[in-house]
Design an enzyme around this catalytic site. Sequence first.
Site, mmCIF file in Angstrom:
data_model
loop_
_atom_site.group_PDB
_atom_site.id
_atom_site.type_symbol
_atom_site.label_atom_id
_atom_site.label_comp_id
_atom_site.label_asym_id
_atom_site.label_seq_id
_atom_site.Cartn_x
_atom_site.Cartn_y
_atom_site.Cartn_z
ATOM 1 N N PRO A 9 0.789 -1.236 0.000
ATOM 2 C CA PRO A 9 0.000 0.000 0.000
ATOM 3 C C PRO A 9 0.819 1.282 0.000
ATOM 4 O O PRO A 9 1.838 1.378 0.681
ATOM 5 C CB PRO A 9 -0.838 -0.102 1.275
ATOM 6 C CG PRO A 9 -0.256 -1.212 2.066
ATOM 7 C CD PRO A 9 0.444 -2.121 1.111
ATOM 8 N N ASN A 10 0.336 2.207 -0.786
ATOM 9 C CA ASN A 10 0.859 3.580 -0.902
ATOM 10 C C ASN A 10 2.177 3.676 -1.668
ATOM 11 O O ASN A 10 2.640 4.783 -1.935
ATOM 12 C CB ASN A 10 0.992 4.244 0.481
ATOM 13 C CG ASN A 10 -0.333 4.278 1.213
ATOM 14 O OD1 ASN A 10 -1.304 4.775 0.663
ATOM 15 N ND2 ASN A 10 -0.398 3.722 2.404
ATOM 16 N N ARG A 17 4.885 10.901 -2.522
ATOM 17 C CA ARG A 17 4.522 10.628 -1.135
ATOM 18 C C ARG A 17 5.707 10.926 -0.204
ATOM 19 O O ARG A 17 6.791 10.370 -0.413
ATOM 20 C CB ARG A 17 4.183 9.146 -1.063
ATOM 21 C CG ARG A 17 4.118 8.573 0.305
ATOM 22 C CD ARG A 17 4.116 7.045 0.273
ATOM 23 N NE ARG A 17 3.874 6.588 1.621
ATOM 24 C CZ ARG A 17 4.141 5.386 2.070
ATOM 25 N NH1 ARG A 17 4.645 4.479 1.248
ATOM 26 N NH2 ARG A 17 3.915 5.075 3.315
ATOM 27 N N TYR A 22 10.864 9.069 1.314
ATOM 28 C CA TYR A 22 10.883 8.046 0.255
ATOM 29 C C TYR A 22 11.512 8.500 -1.059
ATOM 30 O O TYR A 22 11.639 7.692 -1.980
ATOM 31 C CB TYR A 22 9.452 7.544 0.004
ATOM 32 C CG TYR A 22 8.835 6.892 1.221
ATOM 33 C CD1 TYR A 22 9.327 5.681 1.705
ATOM 34 C CD2 TYR A 22 7.783 7.496 1.905
ATOM 35 C CE1 TYR A 22 8.777 5.088 2.832
ATOM 36 C CE2 TYR A 22 7.220 6.905 3.040
ATOM 37 C CZ TYR A 22 7.729 5.704 3.497
ATOM 38 O OH TYR A 22 7.202 5.116 4.614
ATOM 39 N N ASN A 71 8.055 -5.562 -0.735
ATOM 40 C CA ASN A 71 7.901 -4.458 0.215
ATOM 41 C C ASN A 71 6.412 -4.398 0.534
ATOM 42 O O ASN A 71 5.631 -3.809 -0.219
ATOM 43 C CB ASN A 71 8.389 -3.137 -0.382
ATOM 44 C CG ASN A 71 8.340 -1.998 0.631
ATOM 45 O OD1 ASN A 71 7.725 -2.145 1.692
ATOM 46 N ND2 ASN A 71 8.961 -0.881 0.315
ATOM 47 N N ALA A 74 3.100 -0.940 4.985
ATOM 48 C CA ALA A 74 2.546 -0.970 6.349
ATOM 49 C C ALA A 74 2.107 -2.371 6.777
ATOM 50 O O ALA A 74 2.116 -2.690 7.970
ATOM 51 C CB ALA A 74 1.382 0.010 6.452
ATOM 52 N N HIS A 77 4.094 -4.642 9.160
ATOM 53 C CA HIS A 77 4.014 -4.485 10.613
ATOM 54 C C HIS A 77 2.758 -5.128 11.207
ATOM 55 O O HIS A 77 2.625 -5.206 12.418
ATOM 56 C CB HIS A 77 4.016 -2.993 10.975
ATOM 57 C CG HIS A 77 5.098 -2.222 10.280
ATOM 58 N ND1 HIS A 77 6.436 -2.509 10.453
ATOM 59 C CD2 HIS A 77 5.045 -1.200 9.388
ATOM 60 C CE1 HIS A 77 7.150 -1.672 9.701
ATOM 61 N NE2 HIS A 77 6.333 -0.887 9.045
ATOM 62 N N ASP A 84 2.159 -15.661 6.678
ATOM 63 C CA ASP A 84 1.809 -17.065 6.421
ATOM 64 C C ASP A 84 1.961 -17.407 4.943
ATOM 65 O O ASP A 84 2.429 -18.501 4.608
ATOM 66 C CB ASP A 84 0.364 -17.354 6.863
ATOM 67 C CG ASP A 84 0.238 -17.516 8.368
ATOM 68 O OD1 ASP A 84 1.281 -17.602 9.053
ATOM 69 O OD2 ASP A 84 -0.905 -17.554 8.870
ATOM 70 N N GLU A 95 12.745 -9.192 1.825
ATOM 71 C CA GLU A 95 11.937 -8.026 2.210
ATOM 72 C C GLU A 95 12.765 -6.752 2.052
ATOM 73 O O GLU A 95 13.932 -6.718 2.461
ATOM 74 C CB GLU A 95 11.486 -8.181 3.655
ATOM 75 C CG GLU A 95 10.704 -6.969 4.158
ATOM 76 C CD GLU A 95 9.874 -7.278 5.387
ATOM 77 O OE1 GLU A 95 8.968 -8.126 5.294
ATOM 78 O OE2 GLU A 95 10.133 -6.685 6.442
ATOM 79 N N HIS A 97 12.641 -2.467 2.629
ATOM 80 C CA HIS A 97 12.011 -1.209 3.058
ATOM 81 C C HIS A 97 12.896 -0.079 2.583
ATOM 82 O O HIS A 97 14.120 -0.112 2.790
ATOM 83 C CB HIS A 97 11.856 -1.149 4.576
ATOM 84 C CG HIS A 97 10.905 -2.182 5.081
ATOM 85 N ND1 HIS A 97 9.542 -2.064 4.917
ATOM 86 C CD2 HIS A 97 11.123 -3.370 5.677
ATOM 87 C CE1 HIS A 97 8.955 -3.133 5.413
ATOM 88 N NE2 HIS A 97 9.887 -3.945 5.882
ATOM 89 N N SER A 99 12.802 3.116 3.536
ATOM 90 C CA SER A 99 13.255 3.903 4.690
ATOM 91 C C SER A 99 13.867 2.979 5.740
ATOM 92 O O SER A 99 13.667 1.760 5.714
ATOM 93 C CB SER A 99 12.070 4.663 5.298
ATOM 94 O OG SER A 99 11.128 3.738 5.835
ATOM 95 N N ARG A 104 12.364 4.819 12.964
ATOM 96 C CA ARG A 104 11.090 5.526 12.862
ATOM 97 C C ARG A 104 10.175 5.216 14.052
ATOM 98 O O ARG A 104 10.660 4.851 15.117
ATOM 99 C CB ARG A 104 10.456 5.207 11.503
ATOM 100 C CG ARG A 104 11.355 5.680 10.332
ATOM 101 C CD ARG A 104 10.741 5.423 8.982
ATOM 102 N NE ARG A 104 9.522 6.210 8.808
ATOM 103 C CZ ARG A 104 8.654 6.029 7.797
ATOM 104 N NH1 ARG A 104 8.909 5.096 6.884
ATOM 105 N NH2 ARG A 104 7.577 6.773 7.710
ATOM 106 N N ARG A 108 6.402 0.847 13.924
ATOM 107 C CA ARG A 108 7.104 0.238 12.785
ATOM 108 C C ARG A 108 8.194 -0.748 13.253
ATOM 109 O O ARG A 108 8.877 -1.360 12.441
ATOM 110 C CB ARG A 108 7.737 1.317 11.903
ATOM 111 C CG ARG A 108 6.729 2.165 11.188
ATOM 112 C CD ARG A 108 7.387 3.140 10.232
ATOM 113 N NE ARG A 108 6.579 4.331 10.082
ATOM 114 C CZ ARG A 108 5.549 4.451 9.251
ATOM 115 N NH1 ARG A 108 5.210 3.465 8.464
ATOM 116 N NH2 ARG A 108 4.841 5.577 9.204
HETATM 117 C C1 DQA Z 1 8.030 1.133 4.074
HETATM 118 C C2 DQA Z 1 8.079 1.350 5.588
HETATM 119 C C3 DQA Z 1 6.720 1.098 6.197
HETATM 120 O O1 DQA Z 1 6.775 1.308 7.598
HETATM 121 C C4 DQA Z 1 5.697 2.046 5.610
HETATM 122 O O2 DQA Z 1 4.419 1.759 6.131
HETATM 123 C C5 DQA Z 1 5.694 2.051 4.131
HETATM 124 C C6 DQA Z 1 6.959 1.951 3.411
HETATM 125 C C7 DQA Z 1 9.371 1.478 3.417
HETATM 126 O O3 DQA Z 1 9.568 1.077 2.270
HETATM 127 O O4 DQA Z 1 10.210 2.164 4.013
HETATM 128 O O5 DQA Z 1 4.657 2.265 3.517
HETATM 129 O O6 DQA Z 1 7.796 -0.243 3.830
#
Ligand code: DQA
Length: 143
Positions: A9-10, A17, A22, A71, A74, A77, A84, A95, A97, A99, A104, A108
Amino acid sequence: MNFIIINGPNLNLLGKRETDIYGNIGFEEFLHQLRNQYNEHQIAYFQSNIEGELIDKIQETGFEYDGIILNAAAYSHTSVAIADAIKTIQSPVIEVHISNVFSREDYRQTMLTAASCVGSISGLGLYGYKMALDFLLHQKSSE
Ligand code: DQA
């Protein structure tokens, strides 16, 4: 080889954003560069804001692809269901991320999906996706 990047998401709004966290580059632009750099490999891409769609894509690709770079944003977390799904499949999952989640907010610091992955990268910006790909290629070449 076949790889897929799955973004949660996002992350469709990268470049717009919270650019202080980011960065200014949209993911499509980054992906274009990555595909050019690794043009002997297939790098599929999927993004969704919906947890179930991410799980469907992990299940769909996770028995065929040579690796998944995930990735879950959110959901990393919060999602027992994505954790699963990662445990269920056979493809290695790295995985990423963008950031440094460890510097943070407290919420998180809970990482539900990371323990199901081969490893995780946090805080190296979009370069983290390239590192994950390099790792997967390295692993495959030493099999
Ligand atoms: C993220 C870190 C997450 O905590 C956050 O919710 C994101 C992006 C990152 O790529 O740093 O949406 O996964």
